[in-house]
Write an enzyme that holds these catalytic residues in place. Sequence first.
Site, PDB file in Angstrom:
ATOM      1  N   CYS A 322      43.873  55.797 -16.634  1.00 52.95           N
ATOM      2  CA  CYS A 322      45.247  56.075 -16.213  1.00 52.95           C
ATOM      3  C   CYS A 322      45.781  57.328 -16.898  1.00 52.95           C
ATOM      4  O   CYS A 322      46.949  57.678 -16.728  1.00 52.95           O
ATOM      5  CB  CYS A 322      46.148  54.877 -16.516  1.00 52.95           C
ATOM      6  N   GLU A 356      45.477  58.525 -11.356  1.00 55.09           N
ATOM      7  CA  GLU A 356      44.436  57.638 -11.877  1.00 55.09           C
ATOM      8  C   GLU A 356      43.068  58.208 -11.500  1.00 55.09           C
ATOM      9  O   GLU A 356      42.898  58.730 -10.395  1.00 55.09           O
ATOM     10  CB  GLU A 356      44.601  56.243 -11.282  1.00 55.09           C
TER      11      GLU A 356
END
Length: 365
Positions: A322, A356
């Site tokens: 992330c 991401e």
Amino acid sequence: MPLDTIKPEQYEELLDQKIVGIKEQFAEFDIPAIDVFTSPKLSYRMRCEFRVWHEGDDLFHIMFDKETKEKVRIDHFPPASKLIDQVMKDLIDELKPNEILRRKLFQIDYLSTLSGEILVSLLYHKQLDDQWIDACKTLKAKLGSKYKIDFVGRARKQKVILDRDFVIETLSVDGKEYIYKQVENSFTQPNAVVCEHMLSWAKNAKEYKGDLLELYCGNGNFSLALADKFERVLATEISKTSVNAAQYNIKANNIENVDIIRMSAEEFTEAMNGTRTFNRLEGIDLKSYNCETIFVDPPRAGLDEETVKMVQAYPTIIYISCNPDTLHENLKELAKTHKVEKFAVFDQFPYTHHLECGVVLSKRD
């Protein structure tokens, strides 16, 4: 997120800019063509948190502008799921005239699902008594005629659950449905449609063999979807709430080859290196696993130095990140022993700089 930045007509252009940045940042690793997975342009966030503002008889959701720190009234939030957006308005209409439920209410959290369920957490600067519970039950009965809705009340050192503090989500991956218990105040993927893309990509990134070891498994989001690609799956997670949810999800999906142990990645590294023993591993024969693949989905800080070393022992690494910056730092070390085979980006947060990433690495000869 300033609402004036949400411009669906500019979605593709903004995503292209982010991808260009990723290509430049990771160019040193000779990455292959990037697999790109887009988000719905609107109604993509399955969970949202809003502060609540009281102004005379009026009551409304607000967010704070990160730059100016000024409050922004939110009556309609385009990124939120359609379910959240609908419930927001109806809930405020019910709370405004209700002195018991609105007094000292300072925040409302929403957790929704593709399956049509929603959980609302009401946060207070007061202790919640029987009068509040009765009023909230009445509220649930009224909104429950329209929505599959549950409520949780929170105050300092207090949590009141009317019926349940979770929702049941159903995600579709390659034509197969997976059931997930998602608990209030625990991590879940915010963009369910993109999450389905992530699960499908991870399942099909390459031909796997042997067993899978997963660190940071959460509620079993990836563990369960990947289970049919491996002989066995051993997964670790430190949060007790997430481990309990993962155990529930294993049973709900009738999966028999997944074991979850409550340990941090750092603790598991110590166990694997033989530097510490843990009672929590009683009944788990680590040596019986033939883990040729390791899956990591770490927090924003990325992998610590010792975990990176442990991960390098596995022929195949699946890394979901992330935070591209910490992924980049970890790859500097991982690339010494492994080659990047696959690289994907998942647009979890449209109209922001966040992206991401997913990487599959294979051990160099």
